[in-house]
Design a protein around this motif. Structure first.
Motif, mmCIF file in Angstrom:
data_model
loop_
_atom_site.group_PDB
_atom_site.id
_atom_site.type_symbol
_atom_site.label_atom_id
_atom_site.label_comp_id
_atom_site.label_asym_id
_atom_site.label_seq_id
_atom_site.Cartn_x
_atom_site.Cartn_y
_atom_site.Cartn_z
ATOM 1 N N ALA A 1 -8.137 -0.520 -0.642
ATOM 2 C CA ALA A 1 -8.230 0.743 -1.385
ATOM 3 C C ALA A 1 -7.167 1.705 -0.863
ATOM 4 O O ALA A 1 -6.514 1.441 0.151
ATOM 5 N N VAL A 2 -7.039 2.813 -1.547
ATOM 6 C CA VAL A 2 -6.314 3.956 -0.998
ATOM 7 C C VAL A 2 -7.344 4.816 -0.281
ATOM 8 O O VAL A 2 -8.393 5.143 -0.850
ATOM 9 N N PRO B 1 -8.665 -0.167 -6.756
ATOM 10 C CA PRO B 1 -8.132 -0.248 -8.118
ATOM 11 C C PRO B 1 -9.241 -0.415 -9.148
ATOM 12 O O PRO B 1 -10.100 -1.285 -9.003
ATOM 13 N N GLY B 2 -9.252 0.448 -10.147
ATOM 14 C CA GLY B 2 -10.225 0.340 -11.215
ATOM 15 C C GLY B 2 -11.614 0.833 -10.880
ATOM 16 O O GLY B 2 -12.541 0.674 -11.685
#
Length: 125
Positions: A92-93, A41-42
């Motif tokens: 994470a993805v 994210p981000g």
């Protein structure tokens, strides 16, 4: 139609293990190197590991060396990423991707032609 379908993600505690899989179809899998990438994210997408078309050459980003092991099964059109000793910062993805011209820069995302939809890996502390 080209498809890359990741599986094996899910919530895991810090120190635990997961094995990601990526099933490929719609292209000549034997001719392509494969890579695993992740995006927290981000943050920007990051190359995690990559493997040559016949599986005889691999690269890893420094933060996962010794804990992640990429492998490629051309008979099953599948690439794997067992992940051990997971850390919260690994959250994470995770995406798999296919590259035709595999080389020493295989951790760079720009050269990959095909991408999966990703699988989430949240690592709790």
């Amino acid at each position: 139609e080209v498809q890359l379908v990741e599986s094996g993600g899910g919530l895991v505690q810090a120190g635990g293990s997961l094995r990601l899989s990526c099933a490929a179809s719609g292209f000549t899998f034997d001719d392509y190197g494969m890579g695993w990438f992740r995006q927290a994210p981000g943050k920007e997408r990051e190359g995690v590991s990559c493997i040559s078309s016949v599986g005889d050459n691999t690269y890893y980003t420094d933060s996962v060396k010794g804990r992640f092991t990429i492998s490629k099964d051309n008979a099953k059109n599948t690439v794997y990423l067992p992940m051990n000793s997971l850390k919260p910062e690994a959250t994470a993805v995770y995406y798999c991707a296919a590259v035709f011209l595999y080389g020493t820069s295989c951790l760079n995302a720009w050269q990959y032609a095909y991408w999966g939809q990703g699988t989430q890996v949240p690592v709790s502390s």
